[in-house]
Design an enzyme around this catalytic site. Structure first.
Site, PDB file in Angstrom:
ATOM      1  N   ASP A   1      -8.367  -8.093  11.941  1.00 17.09           N
ATOM      2  CA  ASP A   1      -9.740  -7.596  11.770  1.00 17.09           C
ATOM      3  C   ASP A   1     -10.710  -8.705  11.371  1.00 17.09           C
ATOM      4  O   ASP A   1     -11.921  -8.580  11.556  1.00 17.09           O
ATOM      5  CB  ASP A   1      -9.791  -6.482  10.705  1.00 17.09           C
ATOM      6  CG  ASP A   1      -9.377  -5.136  11.280  1.00 17.09           C
ATOM      7  OD1 ASP A   1      -9.226  -5.042  12.512  1.00 17.09           O
ATOM      8  OD2 ASP A   1      -9.196  -4.196  10.490  1.00 17.09           O
TER       9      ASP A   1
ATOM     10  N   ARG B   1       0.839  -1.224   0.000  1.00 17.07           N
ATOM     11  CA  ARG B   1       0.000   0.000   0.000  1.00 17.07           C
ATOM     12  C   ARG B   1       0.863   1.260   0.000  1.00 17.07           C
ATOM     13  O   ARG B   1       0.472   2.284  -0.549  1.00 17.07           O
ATOM     14  CB  ARG B   1      -0.970  -0.003   1.187  1.00 17.07           C
ATOM     15  CG  ARG B   1      -0.313  -0.178   2.529  1.00 17.07           C
ATOM     16  CD  ARG B   1      -1.339  -0.310   3.641  1.00 17.07           C
ATOM     17  NE  ARG B   1      -0.736  -0.825   4.850  1.00 17.07           N
ATOM     18  CZ  ARG B   1      -1.014  -0.398   6.072  1.00 17.07           C
ATOM     19  NH1 ARG B   1      -1.898   0.564   6.251  1.00 17.07           N
ATOM     20  NH2 ARG B   1      -0.437  -0.934   7.119  1.00 17.07           N
TER      21      ARG B   1
ATOM     22  N   HIS C   1      -5.504  -3.800   1.735  1.00 16.50           N
ATOM     23  CA  HIS C   1      -5.912  -4.763   2.760  1.00 16.50           C
ATOM     24  C   HIS C   1      -6.664  -5.954   2.165  1.00 16.50           C
ATOM     25  O   HIS C   1      -7.622  -6.457   2.747  1.00 16.50           O
ATOM     26  CB  HIS C   1      -6.755  -4.079   3.833  1.00 16.50           C
ATOM     27  CG  HIS C   1      -6.001  -3.079   4.670  1.00 16.50           C
ATOM     28  ND1 HIS C   1      -5.302  -2.026   4.120  1.00 16.50           N
ATOM     29  CD2 HIS C   1      -5.834  -2.972   6.009  1.00 16.50           C
ATOM     30  CE1 HIS C   1      -4.738  -1.316   5.090  1.00 16.50           C
ATOM     31  NE2 HIS C   1      -5.039  -1.868   6.245  1.00 16.50           N
TER      32      HIS C   1
ATOM     33  N   GLU D   1     -19.024   4.553   0.285  1.00 18.13           N
ATOM     34  CA  GLU D   1     -18.280   4.022  -0.866  1.00 18.13           C
ATOM     35  C   GLU D   1     -19.112   4.004  -2.150  1.00 18.13           C
ATOM     36  O   GLU D   1     -18.580   4.200  -3.244  1.00 18.13           O
ATOM     37  CB  GLU D   1     -17.767   2.613  -0.554  1.00 18.13           C
ATOM     38  CG  GLU D   1     -16.729   2.551   0.559  1.00 18.13           C
ATOM     39  CD  GLU D   1     -17.325   2.497   1.956  1.00 18.13           C
ATOM     40  OE1 GLU D   1     -18.577   2.427   2.064  1.00 18.13           O
ATOM     41  OE2 GLU D   1     -16.581   2.526   2.940  1.00 18.13           O
TER      42      GLU D   1
ATOM     43  N   SER E   1      -4.549   4.707   6.038  1.00 18.28           N
ATOM     44  CA  SER E   1      -4.412   3.275   5.739  1.00 18.28           C
ATOM     45  C   SER E   1      -4.037   3.039   4.284  1.00 18.28           C
ATOM     46  O   SER E   1      -3.336   2.089   3.959  1.00 18.28           O
ATOM     47  CB  SER E   1      -5.727   2.547   6.030  1.00 18.28           C
ATOM     48  OG  SER E   1      -6.031   2.590   7.396  1.00 18.28           O
TER      49      SER E   1
ATOM     50  N   PHE F   1     -14.445  -3.108   0.490  1.00 12.57           N
ATOM     51  CA  PHE F   1     -15.359  -1.982   0.246  1.00 12.57           C
ATOM     52  C   PHE F   1     -15.158  -1.399  -1.156  1.00 12.57           C
ATOM     53  O   PHE F   1     -15.952  -0.572  -1.611  1.00 12.57           O
ATOM     54  CB  PHE F   1     -15.159  -0.893   1.301  1.00 12.57           C
ATOM     55  CG  PHE F   1     -15.064  -1.431   2.701  1.00 12.57           C
ATOM     56  CD1 PHE F   1     -15.927  -2.426   3.142  1.00 12.57           C
ATOM     57  CD2 PHE F   1     -14.096  -0.968   3.577  1.00 12.57           C
ATOM     58  CE1 PHE F   1     -15.826  -2.950   4.420  1.00 12.57           C
ATOM     59  CE2 PHE F   1     -13.991  -1.484   4.864  1.00 12.57           C
ATOM     60  CZ  PHE F   1     -14.856  -2.475   5.284  1.00 12.57           C
TER      61      PHE F   1
END
Lengths: 317, 292
Positions: free
Chosen positions: A120, A13, A112, A61, A40, A86
């Protein structure tokens, strides 16, 4: 066997964040949208450098995808940023109608992805995103392997006219591709040439496959390792040429077996060059909480799993 | 009739002349859905007056030089794509594509798909719509692009009222209000009908004005089947551009407006007329510009 030099350790990322900033400097039409995950997604650099070209969309989103479609209609090149779950499943119809079917030049950038998201748990660990996105006509689907390649891929999709899905991840992983590489969409990258088996891998499984090939070499097995960073369009010729030579195939990805890279490769081989294939991927189950390393081991996405798949594939020649 | 045919887009037109164009648009609508025995006449007829006014008088646009980006012109987004017949009619009649192409509506290999799309390259369409609730977001994106480019033209967008049951609309409404996107003029086709019945019974909102106002939109109301009210209200709406809030027009319409037996019922949402019904409908709608 040639050693692959480790140049560092970082998350993919961050490669996206660096690539976005670089692409933004090259083209004033590039704009970025983020759904409350700027840190993030490592989009802070772009936001700081180009505050007027950064749109904070909030936790919305579906609207973000539609707004991106509208910005693209108006001549901008929007990059959307949120987690892979998402970015795809949550907004599939928005992408399908307003972006893919409408042919909008939107870059859907998804962090992610997969089980390496970690603690998570399964709500956030999407393993279906490559399949969802590759089914959309005209959508380019890319899953780079390390920081440098993700940065290069981000710059490359900015220069591609059409909708793209760029998938990357959360954990810090080895950097082993060159910092100055030119990323060619749809062009497979051969890492090791070999004669006994072809390992077609993508994303975080590329480094695992390199380690597997090194372990296999000690057992006298010559593995060809090819990084398929672009799942769509697939580099048919590279795959067929390698499979023709080695006569057995292993696919490796941090994704559901259904709908992933291996699924695309099996279609290609079944139609053109029937070849034994073993598939390293998640087998029709959700993930769970744990550390990335624990999860890669539990869900059979590790070096030993690639090695085992190779050994099985070779018995099926 | 001759005076009507001289009307050109963006030239001053009287309400009466626009009403005559709308009559032809209504003929196009019922003839199109009759020809293929499919499509959505009810909402199309209800919005015929407003879309006629937009394309023949209100919008500053370039029908003969369509560009996807729509820079330095007003643009329109149709969120409720099922009223494609009225959209196609006003696009063709205002010059975006040949009028006789209306003949191909919903047929194989046509650019006039059941719901509007950019996929077949039909001039005048900038986004696919049909799956409801997405147009307001697209309009927000277009409005942001215009702001970024210092383009002071307006983004028009139309949604259905039942369509506002889709949650994405409220994400877009919240975003536009929060950011004061005062270059959007939205309209809600407030006919109070949806497929399964009345909007109020199914999942109603009798406080639509206050809902928009709570999200910092300026709300106007108009009779969407009264041409003079449409023109007057849009003068007010345009004057609100640049005042710091997005604008929405709650547009009261009659589903099926202009064809007596189709009016006032949800039952003509998606049903085509048969031969007798077509003849009855056309008898009520003067042919003002010549049928396609």
């Amino acid at each position: 066997m040639q050693t692959i030099e480790i140049l560092g350790n970082n998350d993919t990322r961050s490669g996206f964040g660096a690539g976005l900033l670089e692409a933004g400097k090259q083209n004033n039409n590039i704009v970025a949208l983020c759904a409350d995950l700027t840190g993030s997604l490592k989009m802070d650099g772009f936001k700081k450098e180009f505050p007027n070209r950064f749109y904070q969309m909030g936790i919305a989103e579906a609207n973000m995808m539609g707004v991106a479609a509208g910005l693209a209609t108006g001549g901008k090149i929007p990059f959307t940023g949120t987690f892979a779950n998402f970015s795809t499943g949550r907004v599939y119809d928005q992408i399908r109608q307003s972006i893919a079917y409408s042919g909008k030049n939107v870059k859907i950038c998804a962090s992610h992805a997969g089980v390496t998201l970690g603690e998570d748990g399964a709500t956030h660990q999407i393993l279906e995103d490559l399949g969802l996105m590759k089914m959309l006509p005209g959508m380019v689907v890319i899953n780079p392997c390390d920081y440098n390649q993700t940065k290069a891929a981000t710059i490359a999709i900015a220069n591609h006219d059409g909708p793209c899905y760029l998938r990357f991840g959360r954990p810090k992983v080895a950097i082993f591709t060159k910092p100055d590489q030119v990323f060619e969409i749809g062009k497979a990258v051969t890492i090791y040439e070999g004669t006994d088996v072809s390992i077609f891998c993508t994303g975080h499984l590329v480094w695992k496959s390199i380690q597997a090939a090194q372990a296999l070499a000690e057992k006298g097995i010559s593995a060809e390792v090819i990084n398929i960073h672009t799942i769509k369009p697939l580099d048919d010729q590279a795959i067929l040429n390698s499979a023709r030579k080695t006569k057995c195939v292993v696919t490796a990805e941090e994704h559901m077996i259904n709908g992933g890279l291996g699924d695309s490769i099996c279609q290609l081989l079944a139609r053109n060059l029937p070849t034994p294939v073993e598939m390293v991927g998640v087998n029709d189950t959700f993930g769970e909480s744990g550390t990335p390393d624990q999860l890669m081991a539990k869900y059979h996405l590790d070096v030993v799993d690639v090695v085992a798949a190779v050994e099985k594939a070779m018995t099926r020649k | 009739m001759s005076s009507v045919t001289e009307i050109q887009p963006n030239k001053m037109s009287t309400a009466n002349e626009l009403t005559q164009i709308a009559s032809q648009v209504r003929r196009d609508i019922v003839r199109m859905v009759h020809a293929v025995q499919s499509g959505h006449p009810g909402g199309s007829l209800g919005c015929a007056d407003y879309l006629t006014a937009l394309y023949f008088h209100i919008m500053d646009h370039h029908p003969n030089a369509f560009s996807m980006a729509g820079k330095n012109e007003d643009v329109f987004v149709l969120s409720n794509g099922h009223i494609s017949p009225v959209f196609y009619s006003v696009l063709a009649r205002s010059g975006y594509f040949p009028i006789n192409e209306l003949n191909t509506f919903r047929k194989l290999n046509s650019r006039l798909q059941g719901h509007p799309t950019t996929h077949e390259g039909l001039p005048g369409v900038r986004i696919a719509s049909g799956s409801l609730g997405q147009g307001l977001s697209v309009a927000v994106g277009l409005a942001l692009a215009k702001k970024a480019d210092n383009d002071t033209h307006i983004v028009y967008v139309n949604t259905g009222d039942g369509e506002l049951q889709e949650g994405q609309n409220w994400e877009a409404i919240m975003y536009a209000g929060h950011h004061g996107l005062d270059n959007i003029i939205a309209s809600v086709d407030y006919n109070k009908q949806q497929i399964d019945g009345g909007v109020v019974e199914i999942m109603g909102f009798d406080t639509l004005r206050s809902k928009f106002e709570a999200f910092k939109w300026t709300v106007l109301e108009m009779d969407g089947n009264n041409m003079q009210d449409i023109l007057d209200t849009n003068i007010k709406a345009k004057a609100l551009q640049g005042k710091g809030q997005p604008i929405v027009i709650l547009m009261k319409t009659e589903m099926g407006a202009g064809v007596d037996f189709m009016m006032g019922s949800h039952e003509w949402h998606g049903i085509p007329p048969n031969d007798d019904q077509l003849a009855k409908a056309l008898a009520q709608l003067p042919e003002t510009l010549g049928d396609y």
